[in-house]
Write a protein that holds these residues in place. Structure first.
Motif, PDB file in Angstrom:
ATOM      1  N   ARG A 136      36.367  32.727  42.370  1.00  0.00           N
ATOM      2  CA  ARG A 136      36.120  33.335  40.885  1.00  0.00           C
ATOM      3  C   ARG A 136      36.961  34.389  40.900  1.00  0.00           C
ATOM      4  O   ARG A 136      37.440  34.668  39.538  1.00  0.00           O
ATOM      5  CB  ARG A 136      34.627  33.753  41.049  1.00  0.00           C
ATOM      6  CG  ARG A 136      34.077  34.607  39.939  1.00  0.00           C
ATOM      7  CD  ARG A 136      33.707  33.766  38.747  1.00  0.00           C
ATOM      8  NE  ARG A 136      32.988  34.285  37.787  1.00  0.00           N
ATOM      9  CZ  ARG A 136      33.079  34.301  36.423  1.00  0.00           C
ATOM     10  NH1 ARG A 136      34.046  33.441  36.158  1.00  0.00           N
ATOM     11  NH2 ARG A 136      32.699  34.950  35.569  1.00  0.00           N
TER      12      ARG A 136
ATOM     13  N   THR B  67      28.050  32.593  42.423  1.00  0.00           N
ATOM     14  CA  THR B  67      29.255  31.709  42.116  1.00  0.00           C
ATOM     15  C   THR B  67      29.565  30.627  43.126  1.00  0.00           C
ATOM     16  O   THR B  67      29.414  31.223  44.255  1.00  0.00           O
ATOM     17  CB  THR B  67      30.550  32.762  41.727  1.00  0.00           C
ATOM     18  OG1 THR B  67      31.363  31.843  41.444  1.00  0.00           O
ATOM     19  CG2 THR B  67      30.695  33.495  42.813  1.00  0.00           C
TER      20      THR B  67
ATOM     21  N   HIS C 234      31.608  38.992  48.301  1.00  0.00           N
ATOM     22  CA  HIS C 234      31.630  37.819  49.328  1.00  0.00           C
ATOM     23  C   HIS C 234      31.619  38.614  50.599  1.00  0.00           C
ATOM     24  O   HIS C 234      31.872  39.618  50.984  1.00  0.00           O
ATOM     25  CB  HIS C 234      32.622  36.724  49.175  1.00  0.00           C
ATOM     26  CG  HIS C 234      34.123  37.382  49.394  1.00  0.00           C
ATOM     27  ND1 HIS C 234      34.524  37.015  50.612  1.00  0.00           N
ATOM     28  CD2 HIS C 234      34.807  38.157  48.577  1.00  0.00           C
ATOM     29  CE1 HIS C 234      35.948  37.845  50.706  1.00  0.00           C
ATOM     30  NE2 HIS C 234      36.085  38.324  49.416  1.00  0.00           N
TER      31      HIS C 234
ATOM     32  N   CYS D 260      28.779  35.338  46.334  1.00  0.00           N
ATOM     33  CA  CYS D 260      29.357  33.969  46.850  1.00  0.00           C
ATOM     34  C   CYS D 260      28.395  33.094  47.511  1.00  0.00           C
ATOM     35  O   CYS D 260      27.827  33.668  48.417  1.00  0.00           O
ATOM     36  CB  CYS D 260      30.565  34.326  47.750  1.00  0.00           C
ATOM     37  SG  CYS D 260      31.389  32.981  48.518  1.00  0.00           S
ATOM     38  N   GLU D 261      28.446  31.977  47.006  1.00  0.00           N
ATOM     39  CA  GLU D 261      27.446  30.877  47.764  1.00  0.00           C
ATOM     40  C   GLU D 261      27.794  30.365  48.849  1.00  0.00           C
ATOM     41  O   GLU D 261      27.103  30.005  49.886  1.00  0.00           O
ATOM     42  CB  GLU D 261      27.016  29.638  46.891  1.00  0.00           C
ATOM     43  CG  GLU D 261      26.341  30.179  45.502  1.00  0.00           C
ATOM     44  CD  GLU D 261      25.979  29.076  44.462  1.00  0.00           C
ATOM     45  OE1 GLU D 261      26.771  28.331  44.264  1.00  0.00           O
ATOM     46  OE2 GLU D 261      24.929  29.257  43.591  1.00  0.00           O
TER      47      GLU D 261
ATOM     48  N   VAL E 278      32.459  40.869  41.796  1.00  0.00           N
ATOM     49  CA  VAL E 278      32.365  39.782  42.666  1.00  0.00           C
ATOM     50  C   VAL E 278      32.448  40.006  44.301  1.00  0.00           C
ATOM     51  O   VAL E 278      33.179  40.873  44.518  1.00  0.00           O
ATOM     52  CB  VAL E 278      33.658  38.741  42.270  1.00  0.00           C
ATOM     53  CG1 VAL E 278      33.477  37.462  43.283  1.00  0.00           C
ATOM     54  CG2 VAL E 278      33.836  38.230  40.957  1.00  0.00           C
TER      55      VAL E 278
ATOM     56  N   GLN F  61      23.682  37.534  40.371  1.00  0.00           N
ATOM     57  CA  GLN F  61      24.047  36.115  39.694  1.00  0.00           C
ATOM     58  C   GLN F  61      24.887  35.251  40.873  1.00  0.00           C
ATOM     59  O   GLN F  61      25.579  36.119  41.693  1.00  0.00           O
ATOM     60  CB  GLN F  61      24.674  36.058  38.471  1.00  0.00           C
ATOM     61  CG  GLN F  61      23.811  36.812  37.335  1.00  0.00           C
ATOM     62  CD  GLN F  61      24.303  36.768  36.059  1.00  0.00           C
ATOM     63  OE1 GLN F  61      25.094  35.664  35.599  1.00  0.00           O
ATOM     64  NE2 GLN F  61      24.161  37.815  35.297  1.00  0.00           N
TER      65      GLN F  61
ATOM     66  N   GLU G 249      28.000  39.129  40.717  1.00  0.00           N
ATOM     67  CA  GLU G 249      27.917  37.960  41.295  1.00  0.00           C
ATOM     68  C   GLU G 249      28.254  37.840  42.620  1.00  0.00           C
ATOM     69  O   GLU G 249      28.988  38.439  43.545  1.00  0.00           O
ATOM     70  CB  GLU G 249      29.261  36.947  40.535  1.00  0.00           C
ATOM     71  CG  GLU G 249      29.261  36.980  39.121  1.00  0.00           C
ATOM     72  CD  GLU G 249      30.289  36.128  38.548  1.00  0.00           C
ATOM     73  OE1 GLU G 249      30.948  35.353  39.255  1.00  0.00           O
ATOM     74  OE2 GLU G 249      30.195  36.026  37.255  1.00  0.00           O
TER      75      GLU G 249
END
Length: 152
Positions: A137, A131, A72, A110-111, A70, A129, A108
């Motif tokens: 997440r 999230t 960000h 982070c949007e 994940v 991808q 993933e």
């Protein structure tokens, strides 16, 4: 009805704690027996190369591990199309990520970071991808799905 004494309460609390630890330990394994791990990357320059190497080594030793990465903040940068390690430009992140995706790793982005930094999803590698929130997440993978947490 008798009131429980201090010893009974202490024993009950200790038993509950032991059962909770056992349940938590068993949650961190997939049904097939492999571990589940979330790698958290929020700084590409400091963590990406090391993290990707850690993940490769992790899978070399425990190939049945389910891994989610994940990202960000500045950690999303290594997933941008054409990204390379600034300290060692021979390291092409795209190739490393593709090789790990082929081994079952999920990456993933982070949007919230995308909105804040005004980055379009189309700028990312196909393997990335998305999230809604990176930190949410990570928390959910740990708390709801029993993933162990690693931050390279």
């Amino acid at each position: 009805m008798n009131k429980p004494n201090r010893r009974t309460i202490t024993t009950t609390l200790m038993l509950g704690a032991l059962l909770g630890l056992t349940a938590t330990a068993s949650q961190a394994q997939t049904p097939a027996g492999g571990d589940k791990v979330v790698y958290h990357i929020d700084n590409t320059e400091a963590q990406a190369t090391k993290g990707l190497r850690n993940i490769r080594n992790h899978l070399d030793v425990a190939p049945d591990t389910k891994i989610v990465v994940v990202t960000h903040a500045d950690g999303v940068d290594f997933l941008l199309e054409g990204a390379k390690d600034k300290k060692n430009p021979d390291i092409d992140y795209g190739a490393l990520v593709s090789a790990l995706v082929a081994r079952g790793v999920r990456f993933e982005v982070c949007e919230i970071t995308l909105r804040n930094r005004k980055i379009d999803k189309a700028q990312f590698q196909m393997e990335a991808q998305f999230t809604p929130s990176g930190v949410v997440r990570v928390a959910r993978l740990q708390q709801r799905e029993g993933y162990a947490y690693l931050k390279p």
